[in-house]
Scaffold this motif. Structure first.
Motif, mmCIF file in Angstrom:
data_model
loop_
_atom_site.group_PDB
_atom_site.id
_atom_site.type_symbol
_atom_site.label_atom_id
_atom_site.label_comp_id
_atom_site.label_asym_id
_atom_site.label_seq_id
_atom_site.Cartn_x
_atom_site.Cartn_y
_atom_site.Cartn_z
ATOM 1 N N VAL A 1 0.856 -1.183 0.000
ATOM 2 C CA VAL A 1 0.000 0.000 0.000
ATOM 3 C C VAL A 1 0.893 1.234 0.000
ATOM 4 O O VAL A 1 1.909 1.260 0.708
ATOM 5 C CB VAL A 1 -0.913 0.008 1.257
ATOM 6 C CG1 VAL A 1 -1.513 1.380 1.516
ATOM 7 C CG2 VAL A 1 -2.013 -1.049 1.145
ATOM 8 N N VAL A 2 0.536 2.242 -0.787
ATOM 9 C CA VAL A 2 1.204 3.543 -0.672
ATOM 10 C C VAL A 2 0.166 4.564 -0.225
ATOM 11 O O VAL A 2 -0.984 4.521 -0.655
ATOM 12 C CB VAL A 2 1.899 3.990 -1.988
ATOM 13 C CG1 VAL A 2 2.894 2.935 -2.460
ATOM 14 C CG2 VAL A 2 0.891 4.297 -3.090
ATOM 15 N N ILE A 3 0.611 5.467 0.654
ATOM 16 C CA ILE A 3 -0.282 6.503 1.192
ATOM 17 C C ILE A 3 0.438 7.838 1.150
ATOM 18 O O ILE A 3 1.646 7.917 1.448
ATOM 19 C CB ILE A 3 -0.706 6.171 2.644
ATOM 20 C CG1 ILE A 3 -1.658 4.963 2.652
ATOM 21 C CG2 ILE A 3 -1.384 7.376 3.316
ATOM 22 C CD1 ILE A 3 -2.091 4.500 4.031
ATOM 23 N N GLU A 4 -0.293 8.876 0.769
ATOM 24 C CA GLU A 4 0.243 10.241 0.786
ATOM 25 C C GLU A 4 -0.957 11.180 0.784
ATOM 26 O O GLU A 4 -1.815 11.090 -0.101
ATOM 27 C CB GLU A 4 1.095 10.486 -0.472
ATOM 28 C CG GLU A 4 1.621 11.900 -0.558
ATOM 29 C CD GLU A 4 2.492 12.142 -1.784
ATOM 30 O OE1 GLU A 4 2.384 11.362 -2.757
ATOM 31 O OE2 GLU A 4 3.257 13.106 -1.758
ATOM 32 N N ASP A 5 -1.045 12.036 1.790
ATOM 33 C CA ASP A 5 -2.151 12.995 1.834
ATOM 34 C C ASP A 5 -1.563 14.400 1.975
ATOM 35 O O ASP A 5 -1.484 14.954 3.072
ATOM 36 C CB ASP A 5 -3.112 12.658 2.991
ATOM 37 C CG ASP A 5 -4.447 13.393 2.863
ATOM 38 O OD1 ASP A 5 -4.645 14.111 1.858
ATOM 39 O OD2 ASP A 5 -5.282 13.237 3.776
ATOM 40 N N PRO A 6 -1.096 14.966 0.855
ATOM 41 C CA PRO A 6 -0.359 16.233 0.925
ATOM 42 C C PRO A 6 -1.283 17.428 1.193
ATOM 43 O O PRO A 6 -2.472 17.389 0.880
ATOM 44 C CB PRO A 6 0.278 16.343 -0.458
ATOM 45 C CG PRO A 6 -0.591 15.532 -1.356
ATOM 46 C CD PRO A 6 -1.210 14.456 -0.508
ATOM 47 N N ALA A 7 -0.702 18.474 1.755
ATOM 48 C CA ALA A 7 -1.465 19.678 2.101
ATOM 49 C C ALA A 7 -2.180 20.261 0.887
ATOM 50 O O ALA A 7 -3.302 20.748 1.003
ATOM 51 C CB ALA A 7 -0.526 20.707 2.722
ATOM 52 N N GLU B 1 -10.913 15.381 10.958
ATOM 53 C CA GLU B 1 -9.617 15.214 11.632
ATOM 54 C C GLU B 1 -8.557 14.859 10.594
ATOM 55 O O GLU B 1 -7.818 13.889 10.746
ATOM 56 C CB GLU B 1 -9.693 14.125 12.705
ATOM 57 C CG GLU B 1 -10.751 14.360 13.763
ATOM 58 C CD GLU B 1 -10.845 13.184 14.715
ATOM 59 O OE1 GLU B 1 -10.146 13.198 15.721
ATOM 60 O OE2 GLU B 1 -11.617 12.247 14.424
ATOM 61 N N ARG B 2 -8.528 15.659 9.526
ATOM 62 C CA ARG B 2 -7.624 15.374 8.406
ATOM 63 C C ARG B 2 -6.426 16.320 8.437
ATOM 64 O O ARG B 2 -6.604 17.543 8.399
ATOM 65 C CB ARG B 2 -8.404 15.521 7.086
ATOM 66 C CG ARG B 2 -7.579 15.136 5.877
ATOM 67 C CD ARG B 2 -8.435 15.060 4.641
ATOM 68 N NE ARG B 2 -7.611 14.944 3.445
ATOM 69 C CZ ARG B 2 -8.087 14.959 2.209
ATOM 70 N NH1 ARG B 2 -9.393 15.071 2.004
ATOM 71 N NH2 ARG B 2 -7.277 14.854 1.179
ATOM 72 N N VAL B 3 -5.254 15.749 8.523
ATOM 73 C CA VAL B 3 -4.010 16.523 8.532
ATOM 74 C C VAL B 3 -3.086 15.929 7.463
ATOM 75 O O VAL B 3 -3.257 14.773 7.062
ATOM 76 C CB VAL B 3 -3.317 16.474 9.916
ATOM 77 C CG1 VAL B 3 -4.160 17.177 10.978
ATOM 78 C CG2 VAL B 3 -3.034 15.038 10.329
ATOM 79 N N PRO B 4 -2.107 16.702 6.977
ATOM 80 C CA PRO B 4 -1.207 16.167 5.950
ATOM 81 C C PRO B 4 -0.456 14.919 6.435
ATOM 82 O O PRO B 4 -0.018 14.852 7.585
ATOM 83 C CB PRO B 4 -0.231 17.315 5.694
ATOM 84 C CG PRO B 4 -1.009 18.549 6.081
ATOM 85 C CD PRO B 4 -1.853 18.127 7.247
ATOM 86 N N ILE B 5 -0.334 13.946 5.539
ATOM 87 C CA ILE B 5 0.384 12.707 5.832
ATOM 88 C C ILE B 5 1.494 12.554 4.792
ATOM 89 O O ILE B 5 1.231 12.572 3.583
ATOM 90 C CB ILE B 5 -0.570 11.482 5.765
ATOM 91 C CG1 ILE B 5 -1.748 11.613 6.757
ATOM 92 C CG2 ILE B 5 0.207 10.177 6.004
ATOM 93 C CD1 ILE B 5 -1.364 11.578 8.221
ATOM 94 N N ALA B 6 2.720 12.399 5.273
ATOM 95 C CA ALA B 6 3.870 12.257 4.372
ATOM 96 C C ALA B 6 3.796 10.920 3.628
ATOM 97 O O ALA B 6 3.198 9.958 4.133
ATOM 98 C CB ALA B 6 5.157 12.336 5.190
ATOM 99 N N PRO B 7 4.399 10.874 2.435
ATOM 100 C CA PRO B 7 4.370 9.625 1.660
ATOM 101 C C PRO B 7 5.021 8.480 2.437
ATOM 102 O O PRO B 7 6.093 8.661 3.021
ATOM 103 C CB PRO B 7 5.215 9.943 0.411
ATOM 104 C CG PRO B 7 5.437 11.403 0.410
ATOM 105 C CD PRO B 7 5.164 11.926 1.785
#
Ligand code: NI
Length: 202
Positions: free
Chosen positions: A66-72, A87-93
């Motif tokens: 799985v890859v995850i990334e939730d950039p600003a 409750e969503r905050v930036p998540i690094a790859p």
């Protein structure tokens, strides 16, 4: 920058058998191979700009990656009130190989609209646990453990479901299944509690 920047893999859609069966664990030694490292790079480049998580079965490979990334910058498209509620905050790859997940408190759940790149064009309200703990290997085979909450916990549950051959369709409130166009034109501007009153909980 890597060679795979900008390349997009084809994303399988619901009905492709790889999306409906459990994925195989990765042999940790295989993470030393160029093929697997390139697959991970390609999964990130496929994900960029279109989503926050991608599981290998979605690109046609029945492997527990799985890859995850939730950039600003993606979150900039979401109303600040909704981001707070989610409750969503930036998540690094980062990469999760052979992950396992434990729900911290099954009674502590949140319901929000969710979509999936493999169910293109739709959204639905999906109840998920607010807090989870995940264990996995990183892309180089090193084990790690993390606690996650809020939107990140939702992403993890959604992506790990892919590895178990499950789509959000079997978790959603069925009466809330709507088109993505309708979601962005109308429902995304309503408080979730209101959407839930009108569409969910039948
Ligand atoms: Ni998905």
């Amino acid at each position: 920058m890597s060679l795979s920047d900008g390349l997009k893999l084809r994303i399988e859609q619901a009905g492709a058998s790889v999306l409906h069966q459990p994925a195989r664990p990765v042999e940790p030694d295989a993470l030393r191979s160029a093929e697997l490292q390139q697959l991970i790079d390609l999964m990130f480049s496929t994900l960029h700009g279109i989503g926050v998580g991608l599981a290998a079965p979605q690109v046609g490979l029945g492997l527990q990656v799985v890859v995850i990334e939730d950039p600003a910058h993606l979150q900039g498209q979401v109303a600040p009130e909704l981001l707070r509620e989610q409750e969503r905050v930036p998540i690094a790859p980062h990469v999760l190989v052979n992950p396992t997940l434990r729900i911290e408190d099954d009674a502590d759940r949140a319901t929000f609209f969710e979509g999936c790149l493999s169910v293109d064009g739709y959204r639905a309200l999906v109840p998920r646990a607010r807090r989870v703990r995940v264990q996995a290997l990183d892309r180089f085979g090193a084990p790690f453990e993390r606690q996650a909450s809020g939107w990140y916990a939702r992403i993890l549950q959604h992506e790990l479901d892919h590895l178990a051959g499950r789509l959000y369709l079997e978790r959603m409130l069925p009466s809330s299944f709507i088109s993505a166009t309708s979601y962005s034109q109308h429902w995304s501007q309503l408080p979730v509690a209101e959407a839930r009153r009108l569409l969910g909980d039948r």
